[in-house]
Design a protein around this motif. Structure first.
Motif, PDB file in Angstrom:
ATOM      1  N   ARG A 266       0.560  -1.705  -0.408  1.00 54.97           N
ATOM      2  CA  ARG A 266      -0.109   0.027   0.017  1.00 54.97           C
ATOM      3  C   ARG A 266       0.675   1.067  -0.186  1.00 54.97           C
ATOM      4  O   ARG A 266       1.637   1.790   1.198  1.00 54.97           O
ATOM      5  CB  ARG A 266      -0.896   0.315   1.311  1.00 54.97           C
ATOM      6  N   TRP A 267       0.650   1.910  -0.907  1.00 53.20           N
ATOM      7  CA  TRP A 267       2.435   3.101  -1.341  1.00 53.20           C
ATOM      8  C   TRP A 267       1.405   4.003  -1.152  1.00 53.20           C
ATOM      9  O   TRP A 267       0.377   4.503  -1.609  1.00 53.20           O
ATOM     10  CB  TRP A 267       2.877   3.028  -2.726  1.00 53.20           C
ATOM     11  N   LEU A 268       2.161   4.892  -0.337  1.00 55.45           N
ATOM     12  CA  LEU A 268       1.262   6.571   0.304  1.00 55.45           C
ATOM     13  C   LEU A 268       2.147   6.846  -1.438  1.00 55.45           C
ATOM     14  O   LEU A 268       3.313   7.062  -0.565  1.00 55.45           O
ATOM     15  CB  LEU A 268       1.955   6.782   1.570  1.00 55.45           C
ATOM     16  N   VAL A 269       1.520   8.439  -0.600  1.00 56.91           N
ATOM     17  CA  VAL A 269       1.697   9.172  -2.170  1.00 56.91           C
ATOM     18  C   VAL A 269       2.687  10.394  -1.218  1.00 56.91           C
ATOM     19  O   VAL A 269       1.746  11.615  -0.724  1.00 56.91           O
ATOM     20  CB  VAL A 269       0.989   9.769  -2.756  1.00 56.91           C
ATOM     21  N   LEU A 270       3.944   9.878  -1.716  1.00 55.87           N
ATOM     22  CA  LEU A 270       4.744  11.476  -0.124  1.00 55.87           C
ATOM     23  C   LEU A 270       4.995  13.068  -1.182  1.00 55.87           C
ATOM     24  O   LEU A 270       4.173  13.736  -0.597  1.00 55.87           O
ATOM     25  CB  LEU A 270       6.251  11.377  -0.289  1.00 55.87           C
ATOM     26  N   ALA A 271       4.748  12.911  -2.345  1.00 54.91           N
ATOM     27  CA  ALA A 271       5.796  14.442  -2.869  1.00 54.91           C
ATOM     28  C   ALA A 271       5.295  14.157  -4.470  1.00 54.91           C
ATOM     29  O   ALA A 271       5.338  12.525  -4.710  1.00 54.91           O
ATOM     30  CB  ALA A 271       6.681  15.131  -3.146  1.00 54.91           C
ATOM     31  N   GLN A 272       4.427  15.083  -5.260  1.00 54.90           N
ATOM     32  CA  GLN A 272       4.833  14.988  -6.912  1.00 54.90           C
ATOM     33  C   GLN A 272       4.983  16.384  -7.222  1.00 54.90           C
ATOM     34  O   GLN A 272       4.729  17.157  -6.782  1.00 54.90           O
ATOM     35  CB  GLN A 272       3.180  14.817  -6.668  1.00 54.90           C
ATOM     36  N   TYR A 273       5.843  16.202  -8.287  1.00 56.17           N
ATOM     37  CA  TYR A 273       6.512  17.281  -9.019  1.00 56.17           C
ATOM     38  C   TYR A 273       6.423  17.426 -10.176  1.00 56.17           C
ATOM     39  O   TYR A 273       7.244  15.839 -10.190  1.00 56.17           O
ATOM     40  CB  TYR A 273       7.302  18.431  -7.714  1.00 56.17           C
ATOM     41  N   LEU A 287       6.598   7.968  -3.647  1.00 57.18           N
ATOM     42  CA  LEU A 287       6.707   6.619  -2.557  1.00 57.18           C
ATOM     43  C   LEU A 287       6.674   6.064  -1.297  1.00 57.18           C
ATOM     44  O   LEU A 287       8.399   5.759  -1.684  1.00 57.18           O
ATOM     45  CB  LEU A 287       5.335   5.332  -3.222  1.00 57.18           C
ATOM     46  N   HIS A 288       5.915   5.510  -0.657  1.00 52.61           N
ATOM     47  CA  HIS A 288       6.014   4.882   0.871  1.00 52.61           C
ATOM     48  C   HIS A 288       5.762   3.360   0.886  1.00 52.61           C
ATOM     49  O   HIS A 288       4.284   4.063   0.906  1.00 52.61           O
ATOM     50  CB  HIS A 288       6.396   5.756   1.755  1.00 52.61           C
ATOM     51  N   GLY A 289       6.780   2.294   0.291  1.00 47.43           N
ATOM     52  CA  GLY A 289       5.301   1.554   1.265  1.00 47.43           C
ATOM     53  C   GLY A 289       5.314   1.011   2.883  1.00 47.43           C
ATOM     54  O   GLY A 289       6.036   1.387   3.726  1.00 47.43           O
ATOM     55  N   ALA A 290       3.566   1.337   2.903  1.00 49.79           N
ATOM     56  CA  ALA A 290       3.466   1.564   3.906  1.00 49.79           C
ATOM     57  C   ALA A 290       3.769  -0.042   4.923  1.00 49.79           C
ATOM     58  O   ALA A 290       4.151  -0.223   6.294  1.00 49.79           O
ATOM     59  CB  ALA A 290       1.962   1.192   4.664  1.00 49.79           C
ATOM     60  N   GLY A 291       3.810  -1.218   4.265  1.00 49.04           N
ATOM     61  CA  GLY A 291       4.760  -2.580   5.080  1.00 49.04           C
ATOM     62  C   GLY A 291       5.908  -3.173   4.773  1.00 49.04           C
ATOM     63  O   GLY A 291       6.623  -3.538   5.473  1.00 49.04           O
ATOM     64  N   SER A 292       6.096  -2.086   3.349  1.00 50.74           N
ATOM     65  CA  SER A 292       7.959  -2.030   3.201  1.00 50.74           C
ATOM     66  C   SER A 292       8.813  -1.774   3.812  1.00 50.74           C
ATOM     67  O   SER A 292      10.256  -1.681   3.927  1.00 50.74           O
ATOM     68  CB  SER A 292       8.124  -2.895   2.252  1.00 50.74           C
ATOM     69  N   PRO A 313      -2.217  12.719  -6.509  1.00 46.87           N
ATOM     70  CA  PRO A 313      -1.841  13.772  -5.381  1.00 46.87           C
ATOM     71  C   PRO A 313      -1.086  13.600  -4.010  1.00 46.87           C
ATOM     72  O   PRO A 313      -1.698  12.726  -4.288  1.00 46.87           O
ATOM     73  CB  PRO A 313      -3.351  14.306  -5.602  1.00 46.87           C
ATOM     74  N   VAL A 314      -0.638  13.552  -3.307  1.00 51.51           N
ATOM     75  CA  VAL A 314      -0.142  14.049  -2.398  1.00 51.51           C
ATOM     76  C   VAL A 314      -1.653  13.710  -1.202  1.00 51.51           C
ATOM     77  O   VAL A 314      -2.492  14.381  -1.415  1.00 51.51           O
ATOM     78  CB  VAL A 314       1.092  15.038  -1.393  1.00 51.51           C
ATOM     79  N   GLY A 315      -0.893  12.026  -0.546  1.00 47.72           N
ATOM     80  CA  GLY A 315      -1.943  12.122   0.600  1.00 47.72           C
ATOM     81  C   GLY A 315      -2.860  10.361   0.150  1.00 47.72           C
ATOM     82  O   GLY A 315      -3.857  10.257   1.220  1.00 47.72           O
ATOM     83  N   LEU A 316      -2.668  10.358  -1.087  1.00 47.64           N
ATOM     84  CA  LEU A 316      -3.635   9.438  -1.312  1.00 47.64           C
ATOM     85  C   LEU A 316      -2.778   8.178  -1.862  1.00 47.64           C
ATOM     86  O   LEU A 316      -1.750   8.304  -1.048  1.00 47.64           O
ATOM     87  CB  LEU A 316      -3.919   9.436  -3.282  1.00 47.64           C
ATOM     88  N   ALA A 317      -3.089   6.792  -1.277  1.00 47.17           N
ATOM     89  CA  ALA A 317      -2.295   5.642  -0.955  1.00 47.17           C
ATOM     90  C   ALA A 317      -2.996   4.524  -2.128  1.00 47.17           C
ATOM     91  O   ALA A 317      -4.756   4.432  -2.750  1.00 47.17           O
ATOM     92  CB  ALA A 317      -2.568   5.030   0.388  1.00 47.17           C
ATOM     93  N   ALA A 345      -5.476   8.443   2.479  1.00 46.92           N
ATOM     94  CA  ALA A 345      -4.939   7.748   3.525  1.00 46.92           C
ATOM     95  C   ALA A 345      -3.949   8.786   4.549  1.00 46.92           C
ATOM     96  O   ALA A 345      -3.538  10.052   4.249  1.00 46.92           O
ATOM     97  CB  ALA A 345      -3.729   6.449   3.051  1.00 46.92           C
ATOM     98  N   ALA A 346      -4.489   7.744   5.858  1.00 44.25           N
ATOM     99  CA  ALA A 346      -3.894   9.620   7.450  1.00 44.25           C
ATOM    100  C   ALA A 346      -2.158   8.692   7.147  1.00 44.25           C
ATOM    101  O   ALA A 346      -1.804   9.303   8.161  1.00 44.25           O
ATOM    102  CB  ALA A 346      -4.978   8.992   8.269  1.00 44.25           C
TER     103      ALA A 346
END
Length: 456
Positions: A266-273, A287-292, A313-317, A345-346
């Motif tokens: 479950r990859w959290l979007v950290l930044a986009q530019y 992206l940051h992997g919540a599990g890995s 967009p940032v804040g999505l997973a 995602a929170a």
């Protein structure tokens, strides 16, 4: 996004805008005034927007597609999404009842939606069938011969560049200020002819250094040494470990395919530019992997003046597979199968200290000497002006005695003041890129509850 109780933030909506003008125009339409017949349901948002003509514009957005949002508007704009789609999503994101949940969309929206989803299903089925029937169709011998010819051209270009660097040192670095940019531009063009775009880009950077201000000779020498190292890496690639040889190939700009096994998370979007040049717009999505716990980079491209297709967009997973590209310490990945549409995602990525961030960059340089920066998250840091260095700013550990300077490029952006305002002197969590020029913040979170704030 398929659950209508889960809303995007305004920042997440505006991150979809293709340009600044669209963000401004879409923001003006994010109120109930121009809209009628708005509704949402089953991952879809629709509405009628009053325009300059007698008939309102029909606007519908499909948020349930795992490949990303889809847009349809009867306005003549060629931008995707147009200002009406952005305004509709902003109105929906407010969650104040202006876009109520409906049983089903109107006919004009439903017809487009069903057609879009049917085409997506047919495409997926066709891709699967094409992969099965086309396996083995490519000529491996022809591909090998093409690769060998390109390798020879790149080697010739690297040899020529070595001579250019030798001439630079023989004549003295001071002479580079008088020769101007023309010779470097000509050398870069020859590297393009040699099919080594990575060498061309670094040569152009060399040509700009003599005009970069005080201390330029030291910077020119450093970058020349790195370019020489890259040249020698290619000319002696048969002696390198496989991972380092793959890194050299990627730095030269040679094509590569992801070779790592797909990793679902479950990859959290950290930044986009986005960054742009005369020919290309490049979008970077971290992206940051919540599990890995892994951090990965997606790259998406668009022609100059047009936004790349992929937008997260940032804040999505997103629940998806990622496959990493070859190379030592490589973080770039390719997006594979997606199992659900991206959704807000929170969770936040874990963070560390500024000293740990600097150490991480140093360790990464051992695997990739040409690395400009590494992705890191800093926890409990405070933006503060460095009183001993003019207008310089830094991120200081709230409970330690170490700090990281902010890059000069970031200090000139509005993001600096957004970061200062978010902090207000209190610790914040910040994700960004840490390198030899300093730290570039991309996204920040307040100490307590709150949505991410984009800084890029």
């Amino acid at each position: 996004m398929t659950e209508q109780g889960v809303r995007w933030t305004a920042d997440q909506v505006l991150a979809l805008a293709p340009d600044a003008a669209s963000r401004k125009a879409g923001s003006r339409l994010g109120t109930a005034g121009p809209w009628s017949g708005a509704g949402s349901g089953e991952g879809t948002v629709w509405g009628l927007c009053k325009g300059s003509g007698s008939r309102p514009y029909q606007t519908v957005v499909d948020l349930a597609d795992v490949t990303g949002p889809g847009y349809k508007c009867s306005c003549p704009s060629r931008k995707f999404p147009c200002k009406h789609a952005l305004g509709l999503l902003l109105l929906w994101a407010e969650g104040d009842g202006s876009v109520p949940v409906a049983a089903e969309p109107p006919d004009w929206a439903g017809q487009w939606l069903s057609g879009r989803r049917e085409r997506a299903e047919n495409k997926r089925a066709g891709d699967d069938g094409g992969a099965a029937s086309g396996s083995g169709a490519a000529d491996p011998d022809a591909a090998r011969r093409r690769a060998e010819r390109r390798a020879e051209r790149v080697a010739a270009g690297a040899t020529e560049l070595e001579q250019r660097l030798a001439d630079l040192l023989r004549g003295g670095l001071a002479a580079a200020e008088q020769t101007g940019y023309g010779q470097w531009d000509e050398t870069a063009a020859r590297m393009v002819d040699a099919q080594a775009p990575g060498l061309a880009a670094r040569v152009r950077e060399l040509g700009a250094i003599p005009a970069s201000g005080p201390g330029w000779p030291a910077r020119l020498l450093e970058e020349s040494a790195l370019l020489h190292l890259l040249d020698q890496g290619w000319l002696r690639r048969d002696r390198l470990p496989d991972a380092l040889a793959a890194t050299v190939r990627s730095r030269l700009g040679l094509p590569a395919a992801p070779d790592g096994p797909p990793q679902r998370d479950r990859w959290l979007v950290l930044a986009q530019y986005d960054t742009s040049d005369a020919k290309l717009t490049t979008r970077r999505i971290w992206l940051h992997g919540a599990g890995s716990g892994l951090t990965r980079l997606l790259l998406s491209y668009g022609a100059a003046g047009r936004a790349p297709e992929l937008s997260l967009p940032v804040g999505l997973a997103l629940d998806a597979d990622l496959s990493v590209f070859p190379g030592a310490g490589q973080v770039r990945a390719a997006l594979g199968e997606q199992y659900a549409p991206p959704a807000p995602a929170a969770p936040r990525p874990p963070g560390g200290t500024t000293a740990e961030a600097a150490a991480r960059y140093g360790e990464a340089l051992r695997e990739d000497p040409w690395l400009d920066s590494v992705p890191v998250t800093l926890d409990r840091v405070v933006p503060a002006q460095d009183t001993g260095a003019g207008d310089a700013w830094q991120l200081a550990d709230a409970e330690g005695d170490s700090a990281l300077p902010l890059t000069e490029a970031f200090r000139s952006r509005p993001g600096l003041w957004r970061l200062v305002a978010l902090s207000g002197g209190a610790p914040v969590r910040v994700f960004g890129e840490c390198g030899h020029r300093g730290f570039t913040p991309l996204t920040a979170w307040p100490e307590g509850p709150g949505d991410p704030v984009t800084l890029c």
